[in-house]
Design a protein around this motif. Structure first.
Motif, mmCIF file in Angstrom:
data_model
loop_
_atom_site.group_PDB
_atom_site.id
_atom_site.type_symbol
_atom_site.label_atom_id
_atom_site.label_comp_id
_atom_site.label_asym_id
_atom_site.label_seq_id
_atom_site.Cartn_x
_atom_site.Cartn_y
_atom_site.Cartn_z
ATOM 1 N N VAL A 99 -38.656 16.093 -43.151
ATOM 2 C CA VAL A 99 -37.196 16.121 -43.110
ATOM 3 C C VAL A 99 -36.711 15.011 -44.037
ATOM 4 N N PHE A 100 -35.811 15.365 -44.954
ATOM 5 C CA PHE A 100 -35.338 14.403 -45.941
ATOM 6 C C PHE A 100 -33.834 14.196 -45.813
ATOM 7 N N GLN A 101 -33.325 13.203 -46.545
ATOM 8 C CA GLN A 101 -31.889 12.947 -46.551
ATOM 9 C C GLN A 101 -31.131 14.160 -47.061
ATOM 10 N N ALA A 102 -31.633 14.766 -48.137
ATOM 11 C CA ALA A 102 -31.067 16.028 -48.629
ATOM 12 C C ALA A 102 -31.625 17.159 -47.778
ATOM 13 N N PHE A 103 -30.772 18.075 -47.370
ATOM 14 C CA PHE A 103 -31.198 19.104 -46.429
ATOM 15 C C PHE A 103 -32.155 20.105 -47.075
ATOM 16 N N ASN A 104 -32.004 20.334 -48.381
ATOM 17 C CA ASN A 104 -32.905 21.216 -49.130
ATOM 18 C C ASN A 104 -32.968 22.622 -48.544
ATOM 19 N N LEU A 105 -31.828 23.139 -48.118
ATOM 20 C CA LEU A 105 -31.772 24.511 -47.624
ATOM 21 C C LEU A 105 -31.454 25.458 -48.776
ATOM 22 N N MET A 106 -31.956 26.680 -48.690
ATOM 23 C CA MET A 106 -31.647 27.699 -49.694
ATOM 24 C C MET A 106 -30.265 28.273 -49.376
ATOM 25 N N ALA A 136 -33.319 27.382 -31.335
ATOM 26 C CA ALA A 136 -32.816 27.040 -30.002
ATOM 27 C C ALA A 136 -33.136 25.595 -29.651
ATOM 28 N N ALA A 137 -34.310 25.133 -30.087
ATOM 29 C CA ALA A 137 -34.718 23.759 -29.778
ATOM 30 C C ALA A 137 -33.798 22.730 -30.406
ATOM 31 N N VAL A 138 -33.128 23.111 -31.519
ATOM 32 C CA VAL A 138 -32.199 22.183 -32.173
ATOM 33 C C VAL A 138 -30.744 22.550 -31.885
ATOM 34 N N GLY A 139 -30.545 23.434 -30.898
ATOM 35 C CA GLY A 139 -29.194 23.772 -30.458
ATOM 36 C C GLY A 139 -28.438 24.703 -31.367
ATOM 37 N N GLN A 157 -28.720 19.746 -41.180
ATOM 38 C CA GLN A 157 -29.885 18.905 -40.938
ATOM 39 C C GLN A 157 -30.678 19.403 -39.733
ATOM 40 N N ARG A 158 -29.986 19.962 -38.747
ATOM 41 C CA ARG A 158 -30.689 20.546 -37.600
ATOM 42 C C ARG A 158 -31.533 21.744 -38.036
ATOM 43 N N VAL A 159 -31.004 22.540 -38.949
ATOM 44 C CA VAL A 159 -31.788 23.649 -39.494
ATOM 45 C C VAL A 159 -33.026 23.104 -40.199
ATOM 46 N N ALA A 160 -32.846 22.025 -40.959
ATOM 47 C CA ALA A 160 -33.976 21.414 -41.661
ATOM 48 C C ALA A 160 -35.030 20.920 -40.672
ATOM 49 N N VAL A 161 -34.591 20.367 -39.539
ATOM 50 C CA VAL A 161 -35.534 19.925 -38.508
ATOM 51 C C VAL A 161 -36.265 21.132 -37.918
ATOM 52 N N LEU A 165 -40.314 22.051 -37.868
ATOM 53 C CA LEU A 165 -41.042 22.175 -36.606
ATOM 54 C C LEU A 165 -41.654 23.547 -36.392
ATOM 55 N N VAL A 166 -41.248 24.542 -37.172
ATOM 56 C CA VAL A 166 -41.648 25.920 -36.878
ATOM 57 C C VAL A 166 -43.155 26.130 -37.003
ATOM 58 N N THR A 167 -43.832 25.319 -37.813
ATOM 59 C CA THR A 167 -45.283 25.442 -37.948
ATOM 60 C C THR A 167 -46.019 24.621 -36.899
ATOM 61 N N ARG A 168 -45.293 23.998 -35.983
ATOM 62 C CA ARG A 168 -45.874 23.146 -34.930
ATOM 63 C C ARG A 168 -46.758 22.063 -35.559
ATOM 64 N N PRO A 169 -46.163 21.183 -36.371
ATOM 65 C CA PRO A 169 -46.956 20.196 -37.109
ATOM 66 C C PRO A 169 -47.535 19.119 -36.203
ATOM 67 N N ALA A 170 -48.628 18.533 -36.666
ATOM 68 C CA ALA A 170 -49.206 17.401 -35.947
ATOM 69 C C ALA A 170 -48.315 16.178 -36.055
ATOM 70 N N VAL A 171 -47.606 16.060 -37.167
ATOM 71 C CA VAL A 171 -46.732 14.905 -37.378
ATOM 72 C C VAL A 171 -45.524 15.346 -38.187
#
Length: 251
Positions: A99-106, A136-139, A157-161, A165-171
């Motif tokens: 997750v970055f400062q810029a949302f980087n959404l298409m 849903a997890a980010v409302g 930014q919530r979409v970016a989060v 998370l969608v790949t269930r990352p380790a970190v």
């Protein structure tokens, strides 16, 4: 004293004596200098320091975006130095979120399509239920069909989060995730990140310059001149400011 192995199950990321230098004329400048740090499973760590202290370089090396000049980085039990470029790319894609400062959404894609994008880029058919759960997890379950221009900065930014998370990352690595947001919206995103750690045992490493943001973490690492100079657990904004002032005075 029992020494835990670098790939112990309670540790998501380990840096061991990590240095990173860049060419500078006839010599080199050290961005990181023998940094050793552990990031435990399900913990939230903030990384702070003066400009040029090595914060972003630490994040990039820990996330496998840059290879250290020397030292060892272990992520989810994988020694990054032992991975080929292809395997490293796969690890970043499948086990690391950003997750970055810029949302980087298409801009042409809906929120749901943006969240599904990492899965499509990996050649996997997106599980629509998993994408919806991430939103849903980010409302934002009720914003799945909205494009970025139809969303506020905080919602983007919530979409970016959710996408991270969608790949269930380790970190999950976050680089100034509230830097482009106003104070109120930034607090909402920080509450979300705190919830992700507490409810889903997500490991989170966040670079920030904001003491209030750092106070949301379980601990704060303070860098200066490419080295870890201090550490603070159970931080609050006042204690973070005090440590930063001491750090800057000693530099």
């Amino acid at each position: 004293m029992t020494v835990r192995p670098l790939d112990s199950l309670d540790t998501s990321v380990v840096l061991e004596s990590v240095s990173r230098s860049y060419p500078n004329g006839d010599g080199a400048v050290a961005a990181l200098d023998e940094v050793t740090a552990r990031f435990g499973h399900g913990t939230f760590t903030a990384v702070m320091g003066p400009s040029g202290s090595g914060k972003s370089t630490l994040l990039q090396c820990a996330a496998g975006l840059e290879r250290p000049t020397s030292g060892r980085v272990v992520v989810a039990g994988q020694d990054l130095a032992r991975l080929s470029d292809r395997k490293l790319t796969e690890l970043r894609r499948d086990r690391i979120g950003f997750v970055f400062q810029a949302f980087n959404l298409m801009p042409s894609l809906t929120a749901e399509q943006n969240v599904a994008l990492p899965l499509r880029l990996a050649g996997r058919r997106p599980d629509r239920a998993a994408v919806r759960r991430a939103l849903a997890a980010v409302g934002l379950a009720d914003r799945a069909g909205h494009r970025p221009a139809q969303l506020s900065g905080g919602q983007q930014q919530r979409v970016a989060v959710a996408r991270a998370l969608v790949t269930r990352p380790a970190v999950l690595f976050a680089d100034e995730p509230t830097g482009a947001l106003d104070a109120s919206t930034g607090r909402e995103v920080l509450r979300l990140l705190r919830t992700v750690v507490d409810r889903h045992a997500q490991t989170l490493v966040m670079v920030t310059h904001d003491p209030a943001a750092a106070a949301c973490a379980d601990r704060v690492l303070f860098l200066a001149d490419g080295r870890v100079r201090d550490e603070l657990t159970d931080p609050d904004p006042d204690s973070v400011v005090a440590r930063m002032l001491l750090l800057e005075a000693s530099c």
